[in-house]
Design an enzyme around this catalytic site. Structure first.
Site, PDB file in Angstrom:
ATOM      1  N   LYS A  17      -2.061  -1.575  -3.854  1.00 20.86           N
ATOM      2  CA  LYS A  17      -2.944  -0.412  -3.796  1.00 20.86           C
ATOM      3  C   LYS A  17      -2.119   0.863  -3.855  1.00 20.86           C
ATOM      4  O   LYS A  17      -1.157   0.967  -3.103  1.00 20.86           O
ATOM      5  CB  LYS A  17      -3.722  -0.468  -2.478  1.00 20.86           C
ATOM      6  CG  LYS A  17      -4.598   0.722  -2.224  1.00 20.86           C
ATOM      7  CD  LYS A  17      -5.237   0.605  -0.866  1.00 20.86           C
ATOM      8  CE  LYS A  17      -6.009   1.875  -0.594  1.00 20.86           C
ATOM      9  NZ  LYS A  17      -6.585   1.906   0.719  1.00 20.86           N
ATOM     10  N   LYS A  60       0.866  -1.184   0.000  1.00 24.11           N
ATOM     11  CA  LYS A  60       0.000   0.000   0.000  1.00 24.11           C
ATOM     12  C   LYS A  60       0.898   1.229   0.000  1.00 24.11           C
ATOM     13  O   LYS A  60       1.686   1.426   0.918  1.00 24.11           O
ATOM     14  CB  LYS A  60      -0.919  -0.014   1.223  1.00 24.11           C
ATOM     15  CG  LYS A  60      -1.803   1.222   1.277  1.00 24.11           C
ATOM     16  CD  LYS A  60      -2.826   1.151   2.398  1.00 24.11           C
ATOM     17  CE  LYS A  60      -3.642   2.428   2.446  1.00 24.11           C
ATOM     18  NZ  LYS A  60      -4.638   2.403   3.521  1.00 24.11           N
TER      19      LYS A  60
HETATM   20  C1  PBG Z   1      -7.061   3.906   5.329  1.00 18.36           C
HETATM   21  C2  PBG Z   1      -7.574   3.582   3.981  1.00 18.36           C
HETATM   22  C3  PBG Z   1      -7.433   4.412   2.877  1.00 18.36           C
HETATM   23  C4  PBG Z   1      -8.068   3.787   1.816  1.00 18.36           C
HETATM   24  C5  PBG Z   1      -8.586   2.583   2.278  1.00 18.36           C
HETATM   25  N1  PBG Z   1      -8.256   2.468   3.630  1.00 18.36           N
HETATM   26  C6  PBG Z   1      -6.824   5.756   2.751  1.00 18.36           C
HETATM   27  C7  PBG Z   1      -5.569   6.049   3.428  1.00 18.36           C
HETATM   28  O1  PBG Z   1      -4.697   5.184   3.603  1.00 18.36           O
HETATM   29  O2  PBG Z   1      -5.422   7.202   3.817  1.00 18.36           O
HETATM   30  C8  PBG Z   1      -8.153   4.384   0.447  1.00 18.36           C
HETATM   31  C9  PBG Z   1      -9.094   3.789  -0.515  1.00 18.36           C
HETATM   32  C10 PBG Z   1      -9.385   4.643  -1.681  1.00 18.36           C
HETATM   33  O3  PBG Z   1      -8.764   5.692  -1.923  1.00 18.36           O
HETATM   34  O4  PBG Z   1     -10.296   4.267  -2.431  1.00 18.36           O
HETATM   35  N2  PBG Z   1      -6.882   2.859   6.210  1.00 18.36           N
END
Ligand code: PBG
Length: 330
Positions: A253, A200
């Site tokens: 991601k 991520k």
């Molecule tokens: C945070 C989380 C995020 C997303 C899913 N879980 C954002 C972040 O890490 O700030 C993003 C998903 C998206 O942008 O569609 N735990």
């Protein structure tokens, strides 16, 4: 002037008709490969539009039930839920996330009893519940790793008890997959899966999601736990650790800027690979389409197909319902 091309091997022969193109098509993406992210509120009734995610809403209880029913009718049966939490319930320890009164758990229970055939994935991280807007505990501006793990474990356990089929740690703390696996196993939830947000990245493409949950970090950024967009080998390290710690699925991601990472994990892992087609990727296409600059349906299919072709068997996408509808029409 006539140019005579003496060429026996001609790629265009395999593209000469729709039937032939279908015969040789290498990648097919079915609705059953998609997971639909839904934003849910504690309200009995609500359907609040999210400005930066056109077509997506914060859903109250009634609207959530009808959204799931509609999706099931289109052949879409996998969902990931994200809670929209009142600002007043947020605190430094993200306490509401581990409260038995958390509406998120009640919704999951109700969904699993109303629609036993669905596959429900959770979100494990502190940010929806944290007054700091970070995924772990914050102390003097630092994100604490080991101290955050017991909270993540407790969240995961409550989610398993509520009936979630897949636990989705999105927090990027070191060691959380192993910690969650052991607490689940200790409590006889060895059958509950973990889809780890393995690679991520610290990405600008999460902007609209943070709008949807009002969960942007209050100070600093997420670069000490989310990955540097410049790195790919590091994704392999994360993948190795998650695999050792008992993850059932590895996720990359965002998806589009990281198709190479999807392929890298696909080629180096025996676990199923998923990819999160994130909020900013959805918003980009929606914005261009609403200006008439892109043809939305064709661009959507191309986008999702590219993620699948890169090696993601599973795709989390806000386009899930649009895609399912389009496939149902074909
Ligand atoms: C945070 C989380 C995020 C997303 C899913 N879980 C954002 C972040 O890490 O700030 C993003 C998903 C998206 O942008 O569609 N735990």
């Amino acid at each position: 002037m006539n140019y005579i091309l003496a060429m026996q091997k001609r790629p265009r022969r395999n593209r000469k008709s729709s039937s032939i193109r279908s015969l040789i098509r290498e990648t097919r993406l079915g609705t059953e490969k998609l997971i639909y992210p839904l934003f849910i509120t504690a309200d009995e009734q609500a359907k609040n539009p999210i400005a930066s995610l056109p077509g997506q809403f914060q859903l109250g209880r009634t609207e959530l039930l009808s959204e799931i029913e509609e999706s099931l009718n289109l052949g879409l049966s996998n969902f990931v839920l994200f809670p929209v939490v009142d600002e007043g319930l947020k605190d430094e320890k993200a306490s509401y996330g581990t409260s038995v009164d958390n509406f998120y758990l009640k919704r999951a229970e109700e969904l699993k009893s109303s629609f036993p055939e669905i596959c429900l994935m959770s979100d494990v991280a502190l940010d929806p519940y944290s007054s700091d807007g970070h995924d772990g505990l914050v102390k003097e501006g630092k994100i604490l790793n080991d101290e955050s793990l017991p909270i993540l474990q407790e969240m995961a356990l409550l989610q398993a008890q509520a009936g979630f089929d897949i636990i989705g740690p999105s927090d990027m703390m070191d060691g959380r997959v192993g910690a969650i696996r052991s607490i689940l196993d200790e409590h006889q939830f060895s059958n509950v899966s973990i889809m780890s947000y393995t690679a991520k990245y610290a990405s600008a493409y999460y902007g609209p999601f943070r709008d949807a949950l009002d969960s942007a970090p209050k100070s600093g950024d997420k670069k000490t736990y989310q990955m540097d967009p410049a790195n790919a080998l590091e994704a392999l390290r994360e993948a190795e650790l998650d695999t050792e710690e008992g993850a059932d699925f590895l996720m990359v991601k965002p998806a589009l800027c990281y198709l190479d990472v999807i392929r890298l994990l696909k080629e180096n892992s025996k676990l199923p690979i998923s990819a999160y087609n994130v909020s900013g990727e959805y918003a980009m296409l929606k914005a261009a389409a609403s200006n008439g600059w892109l043809e939305e349906e064709i661009a959507m299919e191309e986008m999702l197909l590219s993620i699948h072709r890169a090696g993601a068997e599973i795709i989390l996408t806000y386009f899930a319902k649009d895609y399912a509808r389009l496939q149902a029409q074909k």
